[in-house]
Write a protein that holds these residues in place. Sequence first.
Motif, PDB file in Angstrom:
ATOM      1  N   GLN A 371      26.785  -8.059  69.539  1.00 33.11           N
ATOM      2  CA  GLN A 371      25.432  -8.005  68.989  1.00 33.11           C
ATOM      3  C   GLN A 371      25.381  -8.807  67.695  1.00 33.11           C
ATOM      4  O   GLN A 371      26.394  -9.342  67.233  1.00 33.11           O
ATOM      5  CB  GLN A 371      25.038  -6.546  68.743  1.00 33.11           C
ATOM      6  CG  GLN A 371      25.018  -5.702  70.012  1.00 33.11           C
ATOM      7  CD  GLN A 371      24.720  -4.247  69.723  1.00 33.11           C
ATOM      8  OE1 GLN A 371      24.498  -3.868  68.567  1.00 33.11           O
ATOM      9  NE2 GLN A 371      24.704  -3.426  70.772  1.00 33.11           N
ATOM     10  N   ALA A 372      24.221  -8.868  67.116  1.00 35.90           N
ATOM     11  CA  ALA A 372      24.055  -9.646  65.886  1.00 35.90           C
ATOM     12  C   ALA A 372      24.799  -8.993  64.729  1.00 35.90           C
ATOM     13  O   ALA A 372      24.911  -7.772  64.655  1.00 35.90           O
ATOM     14  CB  ALA A 372      22.579  -9.786  65.557  1.00 35.90           C
ATOM     15  N   CYS A 373      25.309  -9.824  63.841  1.00 34.82           N
ATOM     16  CA  CYS A 373      26.007  -9.339  62.652  1.00 34.82           C
ATOM     17  C   CYS A 373      25.000  -8.646  61.727  1.00 34.82           C
ATOM     18  O   CYS A 373      23.938  -9.184  61.437  1.00 34.82           O
ATOM     19  CB  CYS A 373      26.677 -10.497  61.921  1.00 34.82           C
ATOM     20  SG  CYS A 373      27.438 -10.043  60.350  1.00 34.82           S
ATOM     21  N   ILE A 374      25.357  -7.432  61.269  1.00 32.94           N
ATOM     22  CA  ILE A 374      24.457  -6.678  60.395  1.00 32.94           C
ATOM     23  C   ILE A 374      24.882  -6.787  58.931  1.00 32.94           C
ATOM     24  O   ILE A 374      24.344  -6.101  58.070  1.00 32.94           O
ATOM     25  CB  ILE A 374      24.395  -5.206  60.825  1.00 32.94           C
ATOM     26  CG1 ILE A 374      25.790  -4.559  60.740  1.00 32.94           C
ATOM     27  CG2 ILE A 374      23.827  -5.082  62.239  1.00 32.94           C
ATOM     28  CD1 ILE A 374      25.796  -3.074  61.009  1.00 32.94           C
ATOM     29  N   ARG A 375      25.896  -7.600  58.669  1.00 29.02           N
ATOM     30  CA  ARG A 375      26.366  -7.860  57.305  1.00 29.02           C
ATOM     31  C   ARG A 375      26.754  -6.570  56.584  1.00 29.02           C
ATOM     32  O   ARG A 375      26.422  -6.353  55.414  1.00 29.02           O
ATOM     33  CB  ARG A 375      25.300  -8.613  56.505  1.00 29.02           C
ATOM     34  CG  ARG A 375      24.856  -9.905  57.182  1.00 29.02           C
ATOM     35  CD  ARG A 375      23.858 -10.691  56.362  1.00 29.02           C
ATOM     36  NE  ARG A 375      24.502 -11.254  55.180  1.00 29.02           N
ATOM     37  CZ  ARG A 375      23.889 -12.093  54.338  1.00 29.02           C
ATOM     38  NH1 ARG A 375      22.617 -12.434  54.572  1.00 29.02           N
ATOM     39  NH2 ARG A 375      24.506 -12.570  53.293  1.00 29.02           N
ATOM     40  N   CYS A 376      27.503  -5.756  57.323  1.00 29.58           N
ATOM     41  CA  CYS A 376      27.943  -4.489  56.743  1.00 29.58           C
ATOM     42  C   CYS A 376      29.123  -4.661  55.799  1.00 29.58           C
ATOM     43  O   CYS A 376      29.370  -3.825  54.928  1.00 29.58           O
ATOM     44  CB  CYS A 376      28.298  -3.508  57.853  1.00 29.58           C
ATOM     45  SG  CYS A 376      29.669  -4.065  58.901  1.00 29.58           S
ATOM     46  N   GLY A 377      29.939  -5.709  56.002  1.00 30.33           N
ATOM     47  CA  GLY A 377      31.086  -5.974  55.140  1.00 30.33           C
ATOM     48  C   GLY A 377      32.329  -5.213  55.503  1.00 30.33           C
ATOM     49  O   GLY A 377      33.345  -5.308  54.792  1.00 30.33           O
ATOM     50  N   LEU A 388      37.162 -13.543  53.904  1.00 31.37           N
ATOM     51  CA  LEU A 388      35.776 -13.146  54.154  1.00 31.37           C
ATOM     52  C   LEU A 388      35.460 -13.429  55.624  1.00 31.37           C
ATOM     53  O   LEU A 388      34.908 -14.487  55.960  1.00 31.37           O
ATOM     54  CB  LEU A 388      34.819 -13.924  53.238  1.00 31.37           C
ATOM     55  CG  LEU A 388      34.988 -13.691  51.729  1.00 31.37           C
ATOM     56  CD1 LEU A 388      34.088 -14.638  50.952  1.00 31.37           C
ATOM     57  CD2 LEU A 388      34.686 -12.228  51.385  1.00 31.37           C
ATOM     58  N   PRO A 389      35.825 -12.504  56.525  1.00 28.33           N
ATOM     59  CA  PRO A 389      35.633 -12.757  57.960  1.00 28.33           C
ATOM     60  C   PRO A 389      34.180 -13.062  58.338  1.00 28.33           C
ATOM     61  O   PRO A 389      33.930 -13.864  59.237  1.00 28.33           O
ATOM     62  CB  PRO A 389      36.108 -11.453  58.605  1.00 28.33           C
ATOM     63  CG  PRO A 389      37.034 -10.845  57.605  1.00 28.33           C
ATOM     64  CD  PRO A 389      36.485 -11.222  56.275  1.00 28.33           C
ATOM     65  N   GLN A 390      33.252 -12.424  57.652  1.00 29.95           N
ATOM     66  CA  GLN A 390      31.836 -12.659  57.968  1.00 29.95           C
ATOM     67  C   GLN A 390      31.460 -14.112  57.705  1.00 29.95           C
ATOM     68  O   GLN A 390      30.829 -14.761  58.540  1.00 29.95           O
ATOM     69  CB  GLN A 390      30.984 -11.735  57.103  1.00 29.95           C
ATOM     70  CG  GLN A 390      29.496 -11.939  57.249  1.00 29.95           C
ATOM     71  CD  GLN A 390      28.719 -10.996  56.324  1.00 29.95           C
ATOM     72  OE1 GLN A 390      28.917  -9.788  56.348  1.00 29.95           O
ATOM     73  NE2 GLN A 390      27.869 -11.578  55.500  1.00 29.95           N
ATOM     74  N   GLN A 391      31.874 -14.661  56.562  1.00 28.67           N
ATOM     75  CA  GLN A 391      31.591 -16.061  56.240  1.00 28.67           C
ATOM     76  C   GLN A 391      32.286 -16.998  57.233  1.00 28.67           C
ATOM     77  O   GLN A 391      31.705 -17.979  57.700  1.00 28.67           O
ATOM     78  CB  GLN A 391      32.058 -16.381  54.817  1.00 28.67           C
ATOM     79  CG  GLN A 391      31.314 -15.626  53.726  1.00 28.67           C
ATOM     80  CD  GLN A 391      29.864 -16.069  53.633  1.00 28.67           C
ATOM     81  OE1 GLN A 391      28.950 -15.289  53.879  1.00 28.67           O
ATOM     82  NE2 GLN A 391      29.647 -17.324  53.302  1.00 28.67           N
ATOM     83  N   LEU A 392      33.524 -16.668  57.532  1.00 31.95           N
ATOM     84  CA  LEU A 392      34.268 -17.494  58.482  1.00 31.95           C
ATOM     85  C   LEU A 392      33.583 -17.515  59.846  1.00 31.95           C
ATOM     86  O   LEU A 392      33.547 -18.547  60.533  1.00 31.95           O
ATOM     87  CB  LEU A 392      35.708 -16.979  58.619  1.00 31.95           C
ATOM     88  CG  LEU A 392      36.599 -17.115  57.374  1.00 31.95           C
ATOM     89  CD1 LEU A 392      37.933 -16.437  57.606  1.00 31.95           C
ATOM     90  CD2 LEU A 392      36.796 -18.577  57.013  1.00 31.95           C
ATOM     91  N   PHE A 393      33.043 -16.374  60.245  1.00 27.65           N
ATOM     92  CA  PHE A 393      32.336 -16.283  61.534  1.00 27.65           C
ATOM     93  C   PHE A 393      31.117 -17.213  61.545  1.00 27.65           C
ATOM     94  O   PHE A 393      30.877 -17.941  62.512  1.00 27.65           O
ATOM     95  CB  PHE A 393      31.936 -14.827  61.782  1.00 27.65           C
ATOM     96  CG  PHE A 393      30.952 -14.649  62.896  1.00 27.65           C
ATOM     97  CD1 PHE A 393      31.250 -15.013  64.203  1.00 27.65           C
ATOM     98  CD2 PHE A 393      29.694 -14.103  62.641  1.00 27.65           C
ATOM     99  CE1 PHE A 393      30.329 -14.850  65.225  1.00 27.65           C
ATOM    100  CE2 PHE A 393      28.766 -13.935  63.657  1.00 27.65           C
ATOM    101  CZ  PHE A 393      29.085 -14.317  64.954  1.00 27.65           C
TER     102      PHE A 393
END
Length: 770
Positions: A371-377, A388-393
């Motif tokens: 699903q879409a990333c919810i930027r939970c961290g 920072l896996p979210q940024q890398l994604f």
Amino acid sequence: MTQLIKVWDIPGGVHPPENKAQSLTEPLTPLAIAPQLILPLNQHIGAPAKVLVEVGQKVLGGQLLAEADGVFSAHVHAPTSGTVAAIVEHVVPHPSGMTDTCVILDTDGDDHWLALDEAPEYQSLDKTALLARVRAAGIAGLGGAGFPTAVKLNPRANQVIDTLIINGTECEPYITADDILMQNRADEVIAGTQILSKLLGEPGRVVIGIEDNKPEAISTLREAAKGTTIEVVSFPTKYPSGGEKQLIQILTGREVPAGQIPASIGIVCQNVGTTAAVYRAVRFGEPLVKRITTVVGEALNTQRNVEVLLGTPIRFVLEQHGFNEKKASRLVMGGPMMGFSLPDTSVPLVKTTNCILAPTRKELPAPSPAQACIRCGMCAEACPADLLPQQLFWYAQSEDLEKLEAHNLFDCIECGACSYVCPSHIPLVQYYRAAKGEIRQHRIDKEKSDRSRRRFEFRKERIEKEEAEKEAKRLARKKAAEAAKKKLAEQKAATPTAGDSATPAAQPSAVDNDKQRAKLERLVAAAEDSLKQAQKPQDDATDEQLEKQQARIKQAEVKLAGARDKLAALGAAPSKPAAATEPASTPKPATDDPVSAAIERAKAKATMSPEEKLRSSLESLYKRLAKAEDKAREAREQESDKAEALEQGVAKLKEKIASSQKELDELTPTSVAEPTPRDPSTSDTTADAASSAIEKAKARAAAMSTMSVADKLRNQVDSLEARLEKSRARLAKAEADNDDNIDAFKSGVEKLEIKLAATREQLSEHNEQA
């Protein structure tokens, strides 16, 4: 004592269910030999091994099948005896399901082995011998990466190792291969650790790190390590403590800098399975042909740890454990966090295979849709590498390779902790792996492009340099030509005009004539050399090339004829008086006509007595002898090839002089000065011969005067052809007799050929003009 050893914590990490008890209910068991083994040539990081065997060849256990090809490579040995059935492409353990070259071995079940090179006194071996035995065994890291062990144990000279860490953490769920090894073979682990310590120069600290969820292994190793300097350290369980950089941070508090290896900070880390394999290789000479593997999962009737031969097909291993394919959700090689699904059960077990997981759908369900990333961290909190896996994604999705590298993508150990905690079920690790592959390919393409650019720039620079050199030479020639023209103009201005020719200064000096003659002789020699080069035969030449060659020959012949004409014209007016070079007894011809001169000489000879003729002949012979001796002496001093031929000529002249002198002595037995009456018969014969010569000369002169230019040229061609035929016959005879004067004969033939070609050219030009 152990409670006083300080340990550090690592950032992030997760605590997934361990699921380790299932495979520890049964003891370690050797697995049966499979009917066929599949041995990939690349079971390690680096270059694949190079095959040494052939199809149909019988081999014994421990025999070398493929040797390491380079430093970053490892040997491959036969795990048992059998016959090489094939060397083909076969599917190998890889997330992509790729194929690679494999040696297929049909086993015979007898398990016959080569005699191993044991070393009971291995403690006395030096580092070089120990390292050679490790390399010969083909050992690669058994913890998962597969790095050639011999390379890791031979750090650079500027890398001083102060800490050796033996990794017994085994933090991945389900896997217990290292745990049961430490429980059953603790003595081998300790002995192998001591060998590694010696190879690394006895580091100041040697430590074995184990998570505290393996109490039996910790106890057994501590008992085996008594009396040694080896520390056995336990620390809290957390995934992924078993990562190399994470374990170093836990046990030493030091961090490995980005882009570097542990040896750069003085640390070497090895797996416990690798350590035990090193001991067996050094002590018993046993190559790495088997390993302990965990076979686990609820789709199996039996879950346990087995010691299995490398190359055993996964299908055979599953059959030995009662695999139920209907219950299984998938097959995984490795653990559930870092392992990968197998595309085919024919995949072989290799050096890095520490687990085969066959879970049911309930035990390991299929992943939920992303699903879409919810930027939970949460991914950043779980990352053990502080990334920072979210940024890398996001950068991986947008294929922003520069930002990925800027955010240290290659520091990711692909542990899967971020994917495990992601509430959106995004397969983050798969994105990172794909992005790493793209970056590596981009680097390869950039390197190729840079090489091509450098080659282009070098070629361009080389061409520009050549053009500059050509331009400089052209300008130098132009400058030299202008200087020569200026000098010539000055000389002409200083030279008196034709009206002043009566003055002595107007007459060309002998020195000027000699210089001009030398210059023309050089021109003739250069023209002859050009003609020889043009006449060289060309093998496999095309018609066009032959036509071009003929044109070059014709041009060279014309130049040679012109140079010879100029030299002949200069020689027709000698600077010295003719009377100075002619014999005193020979009267000077009244005309420059060669025919008239010959008639005059014949008339003068007819009126001479035999004694005068002999004296004149001797005088001429002595002059020729003096010149021949000078030439022979010069040839000897210069070590010329013609020296011997010239000496033979001198000897013949001496013989001829002796013969003529003998005839003269017979004519004047009493006194040389007294005149002797001529023999009437001899005088008549001589007179008849002279008269005949005179008549022939007159007839030839009369015929020449009535002949056209074309007829004269034809006569010259016929005469030259006849002379050339005789010269070739003499050359052939000299070659057959291996005469020392072959070079002189060849030179004569070449000169006649050139002269004949020039005459024919003149005749052809005359015919065209007519």
